[in-house]
Scaffold this motif. Sequence first.
Motif, mmCIF file in Angstrom:
data_model
loop_
_atom_site.group_PDB
_atom_site.id
_atom_site.type_symbol
_atom_site.label_atom_id
_atom_site.label_comp_id
_atom_site.label_asym_id
_atom_site.label_seq_id
_atom_site.Cartn_x
_atom_site.Cartn_y
_atom_site.Cartn_z
ATOM 1 N N TYR A 39 0.822 -1.205 0.000
ATOM 2 C CA TYR A 39 0.000 0.000 0.000
ATOM 3 C C TYR A 39 0.863 1.265 0.000
ATOM 4 N N HIS A 40 2.110 1.114 -0.479
ATOM 5 C CA HIS A 40 3.101 2.192 -0.504
ATOM 6 C C HIS A 40 3.432 2.611 0.928
ATOM 7 N N GLN A 41 3.521 1.623 1.809
ATOM 8 C CA GLN A 41 3.867 1.868 3.195
ATOM 9 C C GLN A 41 5.334 2.296 3.311
ATOM 10 N N SER A 70 -1.158 5.747 -0.267
ATOM 11 C CA SER A 70 -0.530 7.065 -0.096
ATOM 12 C C SER A 70 -1.292 8.137 -0.878
ATOM 13 N N LEU A 71 -2.153 7.732 -1.787
ATOM 14 C CA LEU A 71 -3.007 8.692 -2.493
ATOM 15 C C LEU A 71 -3.915 9.428 -1.527
ATOM 16 N N PHE A 72 -4.265 8.757 -0.425
ATOM 17 C CA PHE A 72 -5.095 9.378 0.602
ATOM 18 C C PHE A 72 -4.249 9.953 1.730
ATOM 19 N N GLY A 73 -3.151 9.289 2.066
ATOM 20 C CA GLY A 73 -2.325 9.732 3.188
ATOM 21 C C GLY A 73 -3.065 9.540 4.503
ATOM 22 N N GLY A 74 -2.880 10.501 5.403
ATOM 23 C CA GLY A 74 -3.572 10.446 6.677
ATOM 24 C C GLY A 74 -2.909 9.586 7.727
ATOM 25 N N SER A 75 -1.721 9.057 7.421
ATOM 26 C CA SER A 75 -1.007 8.194 8.358
ATOM 27 C C SER A 75 0.487 8.405 8.195
ATOM 28 N N ALA A 76 1.210 8.234 9.295
ATOM 29 C CA ALA A 76 2.673 8.317 9.206
ATOM 30 C C ALA A 76 3.246 7.193 8.351
ATOM 31 N N LEU A 77 2.492 6.143 8.135
ATOM 32 C CA LEU A 77 2.990 5.021 7.336
ATOM 33 C C LEU A 77 2.756 5.213 5.854
ATOM 34 N N THR A 78 1.919 6.174 5.476
ATOM 35 C CA THR A 78 1.628 6.406 4.055
ATOM 36 C C THR A 78 1.929 7.827 3.598
ATOM 37 N N ASP A 79 2.380 8.672 4.503
ATOM 38 C CA ASP A 79 2.678 10.069 4.167
ATOM 39 C C ASP A 79 4.022 10.428 4.805
ATOM 40 N N ASN A 80 5.030 10.619 3.973
ATOM 41 C CA ASN A 80 6.370 10.906 4.489
ATOM 42 C C ASN A 80 6.473 12.253 5.184
ATOM 43 N N ALA A 81 5.455 13.090 5.034
ATOM 44 C CA ALA A 81 5.459 14.378 5.714
ATOM 45 C C ALA A 81 5.027 14.250 7.174
ATOM 46 N N ILE A 82 4.508 13.087 7.558
ATOM 47 C CA ILE A 82 4.096 12.853 8.944
ATOM 48 C C ILE A 82 5.138 11.944 9.592
#
Length: 232
Positions: A39-41, A70-82
């Motif tokens: 899931y692009h983790q 990662s299209l949705f993000g919302g998690s530190a595991l899918t969004d490198n900005a978090i």
Amino acid sequence: MTAANPKAVILLSGGLDSSTVLAIAKSQGYDCYCLSLDYHQRHNVELQAAQRVAAALGAAEHKTVQLDLSLFGGSALTDNAIAVPEQETQGIPVTYVPARNTIMLSLSLAWAEVLQARDIFIGVNALDYSGYPDCRGEYVKAFQQMANLATKAAVEGQTITVHAPLIDMTKADIIRTGHALGVDYGLTVSCYQADGQGAACGVCDSCRFRKAGFIQAGVADPTLYRNASSGE
């Protein structure tokens, strides 16, 4: 002529818990069809671990589904900005991935129908975990109820059972169980920010639970840490 072993779909992340669940299902006589999700983790090196574990434990088949959360993000595991928290936090942590277990269970349900498998195994745990809402026993029961309303197989009498054998176990109990079943935990990756070689940070929630579990279980910790002091 002997009867064929029953088939089961095993959700396999490549981490400690799901690897233990695979070993449990094998010990119960199931032919195990392992399903992983790319899931692009952030820690996608876990997918290599899943391949190693599936091979080592003799899975009948192993598939990896590509679905970019990662299209949705919302998690530190899918969004490198978090950033992944390196200290304990209050409430549900930012490493929670919205709907991840629901997505993974839905995919496993689809494959189970095709395989004519009546059993799905998932490694959720309600004790030594980070407070994720989709790791609770009531969630697993609710998904099973939905699965038996929504599938052709169940409507025709082939009901689905969702097994969560770790749900009430401590991390130490999980490790003892897997150790007794021959799981090589050195093949697994649990860290939320493991590097490309699978070396663990030693400070994220997942690492803390894992380290404490090995200590409490009295089992040698084979985890590769980036810093030698992280494993102390």
